[in-house]
Design an enzyme around this catalytic site. Structure first.
Site, PDB file in Angstrom:
ATOM      1  N   ASP A  10       0.501  -3.070  -5.603  1.00 34.19           N
ATOM      2  CA  ASP A  10       0.627  -1.604  -5.296  1.00 34.19           C
ATOM      3  C   ASP A  10       0.313  -1.525  -6.706  1.00 34.19           C
ATOM      4  O   ASP A  10       1.093  -2.362  -7.820  1.00 34.19           O
ATOM      5  CB  ASP A  10       1.999  -0.882  -4.784  1.00 34.19           C
ATOM      6  CG  ASP A  10       2.000   0.161  -4.308  1.00 34.19           C
ATOM      7  OD1 ASP A  10       0.781   0.556  -4.382  1.00 34.19           O
ATOM      8  OD2 ASP A  10       2.793   1.029  -5.452  1.00 34.19           O
ATOM      9  N   ASP A  12       0.847   2.624  -7.866  1.00 31.77           N
ATOM     10  CA  ASP A  12       1.452   4.201  -8.220  1.00 31.77           C
ATOM     11  C   ASP A  12       3.234   3.519  -8.006  1.00 31.77           C
ATOM     12  O   ASP A  12       3.686   2.979  -7.316  1.00 31.77           O
ATOM     13  CB  ASP A  12       1.048   4.872  -7.472  1.00 31.77           C
ATOM     14  CG  ASP A  12      -0.249   5.089  -8.025  1.00 31.77           C
ATOM     15  OD1 ASP A  12      -0.207   5.773  -9.249  1.00 31.77           O
ATOM     16  OD2 ASP A  12      -1.398   5.566  -7.390  1.00 31.77           O
ATOM     17  N   THR A  44      -3.368  -1.138  -2.537  1.00 33.35           N
ATOM     18  CA  THR A  44      -3.470   0.471  -3.096  1.00 33.35           C
ATOM     19  C   THR A  44      -3.845   1.290  -2.110  1.00 33.35           C
ATOM     20  O   THR A  44      -4.882   1.015  -1.804  1.00 33.35           O
ATOM     21  CB  THR A  44      -3.928   0.404  -4.413  1.00 33.35           C
ATOM     22  OG1 THR A  44      -3.333   2.354  -4.667  1.00 33.35           O
ATOM     23  CG2 THR A  44      -5.557   0.320  -4.160  1.00 33.35           C
ATOM     24  N   GLY A  45      -3.285   2.333  -2.418  1.00 32.79           N
ATOM     25  CA  GLY A  45      -3.380   3.547  -1.427  1.00 32.79           C
ATOM     26  C   GLY A  45      -4.526   4.507  -2.133  1.00 32.79           C
ATOM     27  O   GLY A  45      -5.378   5.259  -1.134  1.00 32.79           O
ATOM     28  N   LYS A 173      -1.984  -2.492   4.253  1.00 37.51           N
ATOM     29  CA  LYS A 173      -2.151  -3.795   3.278  1.00 37.51           C
ATOM     30  C   LYS A 173      -2.385  -4.864   4.415  1.00 37.51           C
ATOM     31  O   LYS A 173      -2.666  -5.611   3.611  1.00 37.51           O
ATOM     32  CB  LYS A 173      -1.422  -3.457   2.268  1.00 37.51           C
ATOM     33  CG  LYS A 173      -0.561  -1.799   1.546  1.00 37.51           C
ATOM     34  CD  LYS A 173      -0.114  -1.935  -0.252  1.00 37.51           C
ATOM     35  CE  LYS A 173      -0.971  -0.385  -0.441  1.00 37.51           C
ATOM     36  NZ  LYS A 173       0.326  -0.097  -2.323  1.00 37.51           N
ATOM     37  N   ASP A 196       6.489  -0.518  -3.611  1.00 33.77           N
ATOM     38  CA  ASP A 196       7.873   1.382  -3.709  1.00 33.77           C
ATOM     39  C   ASP A 196       7.823   2.816  -2.389  1.00 33.77           C
ATOM     40  O   ASP A 196       8.323   3.106  -1.758  1.00 33.77           O
ATOM     41  CB  ASP A 196       7.324   1.536  -5.242  1.00 33.77           C
ATOM     42  CG  ASP A 196       6.649   2.668  -4.849  1.00 33.77           C
ATOM     43  OD1 ASP A 196       6.812   3.745  -4.569  1.00 33.77           O
ATOM     44  OD2 ASP A 196       5.156   2.945  -4.290  1.00 33.77           O
ATOM     45  N   SER A 197       6.849   2.058  -1.457  1.00 34.84           N
ATOM     46  CA  SER A 197       6.583   3.064  -0.155  1.00 34.84           C
ATOM     47  C   SER A 197       6.395   2.603   1.023  1.00 34.84           C
ATOM     48  O   SER A 197       6.332   0.941   1.035  1.00 34.84           O
ATOM     49  CB  SER A 197       5.452   4.429  -0.945  1.00 34.84           C
ATOM     50  OG  SER A 197       5.836   4.570  -1.903  1.00 34.84           O
ATOM     51  N   ASN A 199       3.630   2.582   2.705  1.00 35.62           N
ATOM     52  CA  ASN A 199       2.551   2.034   2.897  1.00 35.62           C
ATOM     53  C   ASN A 199       2.302   0.201   2.208  1.00 35.62           C
ATOM     54  O   ASN A 199       1.890   0.131   2.492  1.00 35.62           O
ATOM     55  CB  ASN A 199       1.784   2.854   3.072  1.00 35.62           C
ATOM     56  CG  ASN A 199       2.129   2.872   0.771  1.00 35.62           C
ATOM     57  OD1 ASN A 199       2.992   2.954  -0.065  1.00 35.62           O
ATOM     58  ND2 ASN A 199       0.617   3.662   0.970  1.00 35.62           N
TER      59      ASN A 199
END
Length: 247
Positions: A10, A12, A44-45, A173, A196-197, A199
């Site tokens: 990831d 961010d 990544t998002g 993902k 970390d999130s 997603n």
């Protein structure tokens, strides 16, 4: 042969520090991983345009997963697969946003980014990938989530506690990584996923080693196999040293 052959990162809150930068230590250990034959993949998002400067700065010529799995790239600028979000759903998601004037909203299309400051007059004509909401007021996000959470056909996550991210159902993902496994002849057991999130949860669960950052949301830490340092403590470099390149 190494146990882990692909490292999915990831950006961010994970690879990037709070200034949006890749630390020197993270960059050094990413190069060590590549030199050892490990494929390093941005997961990544962000849309492609937001991710590619970081990928190019690191000199990566490897697969990418963008917009939470909505796009899978066999290498930078080489699209392998794209899964779109129906325009009628985007129109409805936009209508929900308009009912909450204090909430920021955005959406990725194949033409680029549209948001509250610059929306399109003809959303039905666009090819959409992802829709998002942002607010510092969590109660507003809870109201939105209560409304859209019962709709069919949506995959709802976040990339921070202050947003909601909406993809087509089944897109994550993890689905992006599974597609890369088919493309590259890998098994999910050979993948390390770091995030970390919310997603990141699907990928962390599905991978051979799922890693939560020290700064990750609690829900992410609960499903991870291990927890590394924060994004201010070169947590990615720690993962590479302790797990990816461990012999």
């Amino acid at each position: 042969m190494r146990q882990y052959r692909l490292l999915a990162l990831d950006l961010d809150g994970t690879l990037l520090n709070e200034h949006g930068e890749v630390s020197e230590m993270n960059a050094i250990w990413i190069k060590h991983a590549i030199d050892a034959g490990v494929t390093v993949c941005a997961s990544t998002g962000r849309g492609f345009q937001g991710a590619i400067p970081i990928v190019e700065r690191l000199g990566l010529d490897s697969p990418m997963i963008t917009v939470n799995g909505g796009e899978v790239w066999s290498k930078p600028h080489s699209l392998h697969k794209r899964t779109t979000l129906d325009s009628d759903k985007v129109i409805r998601l936009h209508e929900v946003a308009l009912k909450h004037p204090d909430v920021w909203f955005w959406a990725y299309s194949t033409e680029g980014l549209f948001n509250k400051d610059g929306w399109t007059d003809d959303p039905a004509s666009k090819v959409w990938l992802k829709f998002g909401y942002y607010s510092e007021e969590l109660s507003l996000l809870e109201e939105i989530l209560k409304e859209i959470g019962v709709w069919d056909g949506l995959e709802i996550t976040n990339s921070s506690p202050n947003n909601i991210e909406v993809n087509p159902q089944g897109v994550s993902k993890a689905s992006g990584l599974m597609e890369l496994c088919r493309l590259k002849g890998l098994d999910m057991s050979e993948i390390v996923s770091v995030g970390d999130s919310l997603n990141d949860i699907a990928a962390i669960r599905a991978s051979g080693l799922g890693v939560a950052m020290g700064n990750a949301q609690d829900e992410v830490k609960m499903v991870a196999d291990v927890i590394t340092g924060t994004n201010e403590e070169d947590g990615v470099a720690q993962v590479i040293q302790q797990y990816v390149l461990r012999t």
